[in-house]
Design a protein around this motif. Sequence first.
Motif, PDB file in Angstrom:
ATOM      1  N   ASP A 105       0.829  -1.211   0.000  1.00 42.23           N
ATOM      2  CA  ASP A 105       0.000   0.000   0.000  1.00 42.23           C
ATOM      3  C   ASP A 105       0.864   1.262   0.000  1.00 42.23           C
ATOM      4  N   THR A 106       1.959   1.215   0.737  1.00 41.09           N
ATOM      5  CA  THR A 106       2.806   2.394   0.915  1.00 41.09           C
ATOM      6  C   THR A 106       3.719   2.642  -0.276  1.00 41.09           C
ATOM      7  N   HIS A 107       4.049   1.580  -1.014  1.00 37.51           N
ATOM      8  CA  HIS A 107       5.010   1.685  -2.113  1.00 37.51           C
ATOM      9  C   HIS A 107       4.353   1.184  -3.404  1.00 37.51           C
ATOM     10  N   PRO A 108       3.696   2.080  -4.143  1.00 40.31           N
ATOM     11  CA  PRO A 108       2.892   1.650  -5.293  1.00 40.31           C
ATOM     12  C   PRO A 108       3.692   1.024  -6.437  1.00 40.31           C
ATOM     13  N   ARG A 109       5.024   1.192  -6.464  1.00 38.90           N
ATOM     14  CA  ARG A 109       5.824   0.546  -7.522  1.00 38.90           C
ATOM     15  C   ARG A 109       6.274  -0.850  -7.118  1.00 38.90           C
ATOM     16  N   LEU A 110       6.040  -1.234  -5.883  1.00 33.14           N
ATOM     17  CA  LEU A 110       6.499  -2.540  -5.395  1.00 33.14           C
ATOM     18  C   LEU A 110       5.662  -3.651  -6.030  1.00 33.14           C
ATOM     19  N   GLY A 111       6.324  -4.509  -6.789  1.00 34.10           N
ATOM     20  CA  GLY A 111       5.617  -5.577  -7.484  1.00 34.10           C
ATOM     21  C   GLY A 111       5.731  -6.930  -6.829  1.00 34.10           C
ATOM     22  N   LEU A 112       6.873  -7.182  -6.147  1.00 32.14           N
ATOM     23  CA  LEU A 112       7.085  -8.490  -5.527  1.00 32.14           C
ATOM     24  C   LEU A 112       7.924  -8.336  -4.278  1.00 32.14           C
ATOM     25  N   ILE A 113       7.487  -8.990  -3.220  1.00 30.29           N
ATOM     26  CA  ILE A 113       8.224  -9.057  -1.956  1.00 30.29           C
ATOM     27  C   ILE A 113       8.785 -10.453  -1.790  1.00 30.29           C
ATOM     28  N   SER A 114      10.084 -10.522  -1.583  1.00 23.62           N
ATOM     29  CA  SER A 114      10.727 -11.776  -1.210  1.00 23.62           C
ATOM     30  C   SER A 114      10.880 -11.794   0.302  1.00 23.62           C
ATOM     31  N   ALA A 115      10.275 -12.768   0.953  1.00 22.19           N
ATOM     32  CA  ALA A 115      10.250 -12.815   2.411  1.00 22.19           C
ATOM     33  C   ALA A 115      11.503 -13.487   2.973  1.00 22.19           C
ATOM     34  N   ARG A 116      11.689 -13.336   4.275  1.00 21.95           N
ATOM     35  CA  ARG A 116      12.697 -14.124   4.991  1.00 21.95           C
ATOM     36  C   ARG A 116      12.088 -15.482   5.304  1.00 21.95           C
ATOM     37  N   THR A 117      12.835 -16.548   5.044  1.00 18.82           N
ATOM     38  CA  THR A 117      12.308 -17.906   5.171  1.00 18.82           C
ATOM     39  C   THR A 117      12.980 -18.643   6.307  1.00 18.82           C
TER      40      THR A 117
END
Length: 288
Positions: A105-117
């Motif tokens: 929501d805060t970063h409208p250009r953000l397309g993909l988040i890679s999480a910590r696993t």
Amino acid sequence: MNHSPIGIVIATRNRSDSLARTLRRLLDLPERPEILVVDNASTDDTRSRLARDFPRLRVLALPFNRGSLARTHGVRALRTPYVAFSDDDSWWAPGALEHAVKLMDTHPRLGLISARTLVGTAEEPDPLNDVLAASPLGPAHDLPGTQVLGFLACASVVRREAYLDAGGFHPLLFFGGEETLLAYDIAARGWGVTHCPDVVAHHHPDPAPRTGRPVRVLRNELLTAWLRRPLPHALARTCGLAADARHDPTARQALRESLTLLPAALRARRPLPPHLERAARTLDGAHP
């Protein structure tokens, strides 16, 4: 009715026990995301078990195994603006999806988040976490976390619009190291791809080796080079795999499969834009 802005897509095949454990974890999440199971033509009791034990869960039953394309079928069917991927042996930490939504929501250009696993019952950090966190691409002023061109599919969150804009996972790769090509394609469309360690996923893989996976990973690395990287780079990767194939049966099989699929890769070839090719070369230098 569920009004959560984020849903979860799970692609599965013939893993009913593991899938059931994962679904119980996901159904307990405080975010109450919509969950869509995409069954890749399982031949075990997956479908009957879903109907019996999870009758209110949405299931998309594919007539044959589509590999990673099952996720794209799921994203198209799931209308939430954000979609998290889980495998039938992975799930999200409580609160992780809420945080992912805030970042999107805060970063409208953000397309993909890679999480910590975190892996297994001991919750050991996946070695990929450190690789992604140390990405030489660094931060961007309009994105959270660190810019990357790789991720673990079962620990990723996508903006639905960005995923579909990029075309989703490529049909040529099926499964095995398919993430790099999607990261390239999302970034090539102008979307951000970042590693955000505050978003946490759990992965409990079967300790038994997955038959054929090493071959598919080598094959898909080479096909990705032919699909998106400059010809000298793709040729060098091909020569390297051919050299390994002289003494390594895994490399030999990967080369054989790659050459079979090479005409299709050449037809679908779309080199990266210059700025992204420079970023890919930077990562090549960091991880030779």
